[in-house]
Design an enzyme around this catalytic site. Structure first.
Site, PDB file in Angstrom:
ATOM      1  N   LYS A 197     -23.880 -33.926 -24.986  1.00 40.92           N
ATOM      2  CA  LYS A 197     -24.257 -33.461 -26.502  1.00 40.92           C
ATOM      3  C   LYS A 197     -25.230 -32.680 -26.858  1.00 40.92           C
ATOM      4  O   LYS A 197     -26.398 -32.855 -26.245  1.00 40.92           O
ATOM      5  CB  LYS A 197     -23.801 -34.491 -27.338  1.00 40.92           C
ATOM      6  CG  LYS A 197     -22.197 -35.044 -27.245  1.00 40.92           C
ATOM      7  CD  LYS A 197     -21.986 -35.893 -28.687  1.00 40.92           C
ATOM      8  CE  LYS A 197     -20.199 -35.997 -28.505  1.00 40.92           C
ATOM      9  NZ  LYS A 197     -19.855 -36.974 -29.691  1.00 40.92           N
ATOM     10  N   ARG A 233     -17.633 -42.885 -23.011  1.00 41.90           N
ATOM     11  CA  ARG A 233     -16.692 -41.671 -22.666  1.00 41.90           C
ATOM     12  C   ARG A 233     -17.565 -40.566 -22.148  1.00 41.90           C
ATOM     13  O   ARG A 233     -18.454 -39.992 -22.850  1.00 41.90           O
ATOM     14  CB  ARG A 233     -16.202 -41.171 -24.073  1.00 41.90           C
ATOM     15  CG  ARG A 233     -15.234 -39.988 -23.798  1.00 41.90           C
ATOM     16  CD  ARG A 233     -14.520 -39.607 -25.383  1.00 41.90           C
ATOM     17  NE  ARG A 233     -13.686 -38.493 -25.353  1.00 41.90           N
ATOM     18  CZ  ARG A 233     -13.976 -37.380 -25.504  1.00 41.90           C
ATOM     19  NH1 ARG A 233     -15.547 -37.067 -25.787  1.00 41.90           N
ATOM     20  NH2 ARG A 233     -13.424 -36.306 -25.529  1.00 41.90           N
TER      21      ARG A 233
END
Length: 371
Positions: free
Chosen positions: A305, A340
């Protein structure tokens, strides 16, 4: 504003004997907690903060205002709760150790691997197979990018993208999560062989989603995102991001239960990167143990991210593996059950080494005094 209470584990250990048995097993996993901060919030601000251990917490709970005493007792019980395994078709996903969820994006514009597997079923099948072989417990299939500024996807297009992937992953015998906020996509994916709903809008985007999930009796991931419409990153305004996200997830959990979803099926995700600044993401990562007080398994999605790039000289997405592993290990150390990730092999390897160290710690008596 209503009085609110939070019990945040602040002293974590790899084994109970490291604390001479004065520790709780956090959420039934491989992390132990011995010290806690009990935090009272009134009128939006923190008014009291008590530090305690397993021996003195009862004394702290006994002197709390009546308005929060019941909630405090529930949180203390939740921190010690052992979660049942998730059932995904014929597969059972145990939650007594961290499990890895592999990401399969079938989108043209995902921030990480957009277009790589769209309209390329052989490439997608090979990638899913490799993730399963590497140790992924679940494959999470998504057909819409939810990066900041991404356009909304038409439901028909999303179905066309995800259903072939669900079918070939089902043919492999995989446990399958469908990453969607649209009821029609969720319903079709479950019929095609998916087992779990992963909704970044926490079932708010499409009113029918909660009904479909409740009827299917499938596990459901509720993720925090501040936006109410198509832009999930909008409307971010926090007094205290940690407590505000905690309260929001508690309300989302209770709303789902009130509409027929079994509490034993609910997983919570603090939503790293969704309407949160770098400082806010880091605050959430540091506070992860607190979220076990909600009494649900936790999912952490920090892989590749933007925050990782921001902390590494704006490294490109494909050069964020090291930061992604750091986030995953932070989750493991906090007792998070589901990670995840894009890089399954590397994360499973890190998890296995981490677990080896935890297993060894349970039989490590080096800290005991000699006779």
């Amino acid at each position: 504003m209503t009085d609110r209470i939070y019990i945040r584990p602040i002293g974590l250990a790899a084994s109970p004997q490291a604390e001479e048995g004065k520790a709780i097993r956090l959420a039934g996993g491989m992390v132990y907690a011995s010290r806690f901060a009990v935090i009272l919030r009134q009128g939006g601000g923190v008014t009291e903060r008590w530090l305690c251990d397993t021996q003195s917490i009862d004394d702290v709970l006994a002197k709390l205002p009546e308005s929060v005493s019941g909630e405090a007792a529930a949180q203390w019980a939740n921190l010690q709760l052992t979660h049942p395994a998730l059932t995904c078709g014929s597969r059972t996903i145990r939650l007594d150790q961290p499990q890895v969820i592999g990401i399969l994006n079938v989108t043209p514009d995902s921030f990480s691997d957009g277009g790589e597997f769209l309209d390329k079923p052989e490439a997608g099948r090979a990638h899913a197979s490799a993730m399963l072989e590497a140790g992924a417990a679940i494959i999470d299939i998504g057909g819409e990018s939810t990066r900041p500024g991404a356009p909304a996807t038409w439901e028909g297009d999303e179905k066309d993208r995800v259903l072939p992937a669900v079918e070939y992953c089902s043919g492999m015998g995989a446990a399958i999560s469908i990453d969607t906020r649209r009821a029609g996509v969720l319903e079709a994916a479950l019929e095609a062989g998916a087992h779990m709903a992963n909704d970044v809008s926490a079932l708010r985007h499409d009113p029918r989603s909660v009904e479909i999930a409740a009827r299917a009796g499938c596990p459901v991931v509720l993720m925090h995102a501040p936006g109410k419409g198509d832009d999930l990153h909008a409307d971010a305004d926090y007094d205290n991001v940690v407590f505000d996200v905690f309260d929001w997830l508690k309300a989302a959990r209770d709303e789902a239960v009130s509409k027929g979803i079994s509490r034993s099926k609910i997983v919570l995700d603090p939503g790293l990167g969704f309407g949160k600044s770098l400082a806010e993401n880091l605050a959430l990562l540091n506070a992860l143990p607190l979220f076990h007080a909600l009494g649900q398994p936790l999912l952490l999605g920090g892989s590749r991210k933007r925050m990782i790039g921001a902390l590494s000289n704006e490294a490109e997405v494909d050069r964020r593996i090291g930061g992604s592993l750091a986030v995953a290990i932070a989750g493991m150390n906090a007792g998070v059950q589901l990670l995840r990730v894009h890089d399954v092999f590397e994360t499973v390897q890190a998890r296995n080494v981490w677990r080896g160290m935890r297993d060894a710690a349970l039989t490590d008596f080096s800290e005991m005094p000699a006779d």
